[in-house]
Design an enzyme around this catalytic site. Sequence first.
Site, mmCIF file in Angstrom:
data_model
loop_
_atom_site.group_PDB
_atom_site.id
_atom_site.type_symbol
_atom_site.label_atom_id
_atom_site.label_comp_id
_atom_site.label_asym_id
_atom_site.label_seq_id
_atom_site.Cartn_x
_atom_site.Cartn_y
_atom_site.Cartn_z
ATOM 1 C CE LYS A 1 -3.499 2.228 2.832
ATOM 2 N NZ LYS A 1 -4.402 2.136 3.965
ATOM 3 C CD GLU B 1 9.558 -5.970 6.853
ATOM 4 O OE1 GLU B 1 9.211 -4.877 6.333
ATOM 5 O OE2 GLU B 1 9.423 -6.210 8.065
ATOM 6 N N GLY C 1 -4.681 -2.047 5.175
ATOM 7 C CA GLY C 1 -3.877 -3.163 4.668
ATOM 8 C C GLY C 1 -4.507 -4.520 4.944
ATOM 9 N NE ARG C 2 -5.953 -4.164 11.146
ATOM 10 C CZ ARG C 2 -5.344 -2.982 11.211
ATOM 11 N NH1 ARG C 2 -4.234 -2.775 10.534
ATOM 12 N NH2 ARG C 2 -5.825 -2.014 11.962
ATOM 13 C CD GLU D 1 -1.305 -4.611 11.545
ATOM 14 O OE1 GLU D 1 -0.122 -4.975 11.630
ATOM 15 O OE2 GLU D 1 -1.859 -4.392 10.449
ATOM 16 C CG HIS E 1 -2.966 -36.167 16.418
ATOM 17 N ND1 HIS E 1 -3.146 -37.395 17.028
ATOM 18 C CD2 HIS E 1 -4.004 -36.023 15.553
ATOM 19 C CE1 HIS E 1 -4.229 -37.975 16.524
ATOM 20 N NE2 HIS E 1 -4.765 -37.159 15.631
ATOM 21 C CE LYS F 1 6.063 -0.830 9.551
ATOM 22 N NZ LYS F 1 5.083 -0.040 8.808
HETATM 23 O O1 F6P Z 1 2.550 -4.198 9.893
HETATM 24 C C1 F6P Z 1 2.175 -2.902 9.596
HETATM 25 C C2 F6P Z 1 1.599 -2.795 8.232
HETATM 26 O O2 F6P Z 1 1.397 -1.456 7.981
HETATM 27 C C3 F6P Z 1 0.307 -3.585 8.029
HETATM 28 O O3 F6P Z 1 -0.801 -2.953 8.538
HETATM 29 C C4 F6P Z 1 0.305 -3.730 6.561
HETATM 30 O O4 F6P Z 1 -0.619 -4.690 6.151
HETATM 31 C C5 F6P Z 1 1.738 -4.111 6.313
HETATM 32 O O5 F6P Z 1 2.473 -3.316 7.231
HETATM 33 C C6 F6P Z 1 2.239 -3.906 4.922
HETATM 34 O O6 F6P Z 1 2.175 -2.564 4.540
HETATM 35 P P1 F6P Z 1 2.317 -2.126 3.032
HETATM 36 O O7 F6P Z 1 1.179 -2.721 2.264
HETATM 37 O O8 F6P Z 1 2.261 -0.633 3.041
HETATM 38 O O9 F6P Z 1 3.627 -2.640 2.516
#
Ligand code: F6P
Length: 535
Positions: A195, A201, A253-254, A339, A370, A499
Amino acid sequence: MWDVLKDRREALEGKDILSLFDRADRAAAYSVETDGVLLDYSKTLIDDAACSALVDLARSSGVEERRAAMFAGKPINETEGRAVLHTALRNPDGPAIEVEGEDIMSGVRDTLARMRSLAEEVRSGRFEGAGGTIEDVVNIGIGGSHLGPEMGTRALGPYHDGPRCHFVSNVDGADIHDTLSGLDPARTLVIVASKTFTTIETMTNARTAHDWMAKAVAEPGAQFVALSSATEKAAEFGIAPERVFAFGDWVGGRYSMWGPIGLALMIAIGPDDFDDFLRGGAAMDAHFRAAPLAGNMPVMLALTGIWHHQVCGYPTRAVLPYDQRLARLPAYLQQLEMESNGKRVTMTGAPLSTQSGPVVWGAPGTNGQHAFYQLIHQGTQIVPCEFMVAARGHEPDLAHHHALLAANCLAQSEALMRGRGLDAARALMAQAGHEGEERERQARHRVFPGNRPSTTLIYDLLTPFRLGQIVALYEHRVFVEGVILGINSFDQWGVELGKELAGTMADVLSGDAPLDAKDGSTRQLVTFVQSQRGR
Ligand code: F6P
């Protein structure tokens, strides 16, 4: 209202869930059915007085008003000043919704049409990589830009007739290394799902994938797609506008797998099945908006959660899908619930007067039986269990497997509720030939206290429509719980500190920033890493 609930809980102390079934219609009365999905919450210690107090709590907390505000596009994400309209993504033919004076629905429809067109081109082979038709799609994203499409693609395996889809999320180079090795870069499409298009990452993995592709392909950017609200950043990365799919800041995002973030899922199962997934979500929305609180599936699932966590004090809840293809659902729901509702202050900034949302965890049945069910049956903590199962599987030739799967699911909820008393355990041990003190000792190990609560969500078959209903059900459950707790379920400030510190720690590890300001433990760990790297 909380006092009324706590009093009711105390009044029910020592009562057996099983005894509530003396009322012949309990199962039907403590269930909600909508569009072919049944939620049975009768195996809980919620009686009529508790149930009406819970419904009163929802009403007095303003669930109905807040629900109307969300669907109308009001900025209910108050800490970020944003509307919350993931529901618009799954209702593309719905009425106009204005955000800051502009209708968002034509943009929703256009983006969906563009996604459909790209998905069809990739699936039909009209969109080609440098080496020909696309055989593999790699979705690079994390959190909400990963868990939804990954979970959905796995869940809908029987509908997967497009190219293979892979999902890379971790900054650990092992993730992208193991995913890319064996793939042909000339026949791979890379989707960068972020987003913000700044998540460290995802951007690190995207650059690595770009380098990998550049070694074999003259124009690597042509095989990259971006799913992002930050369109200018996607352009800077070198992705042409026709392969950038944007979405508004009113999609968290979620909550984003319904729109561009769902592209990998759409490529996997095809646009028509993806539409069915959207229709399932929209059907749950319609039910959530129209059904009275006491007969409203997301509301009653939320109230069951409030009863177990905030009223009874059970610290966690387990999500137990008896469906191997829903193996990633517990992880998906962990982000969705934790979250969203893992907050310590209310919307006004005042400390919460109750517990925030619970720890959510789980794994598919029967595997969990199990592994960790021992604790659920006989441990000292009570873990409310949320079972889910389809009446039939996708493999008609293996119907006997599914019969065993469903039997296990239903048997577990019954066993948790009934348990096994000491007398029954003694009789068993007597049958096994034990006598006297040894019989008593052995019997005590075989007692199951029972009276352990669970809910069961049951449906015919895990189709795209059903998956849409299930995901939307849980989204609205989280929303209702958040409203009752006074929480903003749509921000996530709690992930920021980690972060920030990770950014400066990278400099410390490389020796570019001083170590002295760190605590003794961190200094020791940094020194260890540095000394190992030196080898
Ligand atoms: O973990 C924090 C967060 O902002 C989540 O809410 C989101 O889904 C994820 O990082 C990834 O964010 P982005 O889509 O901006 O890479």
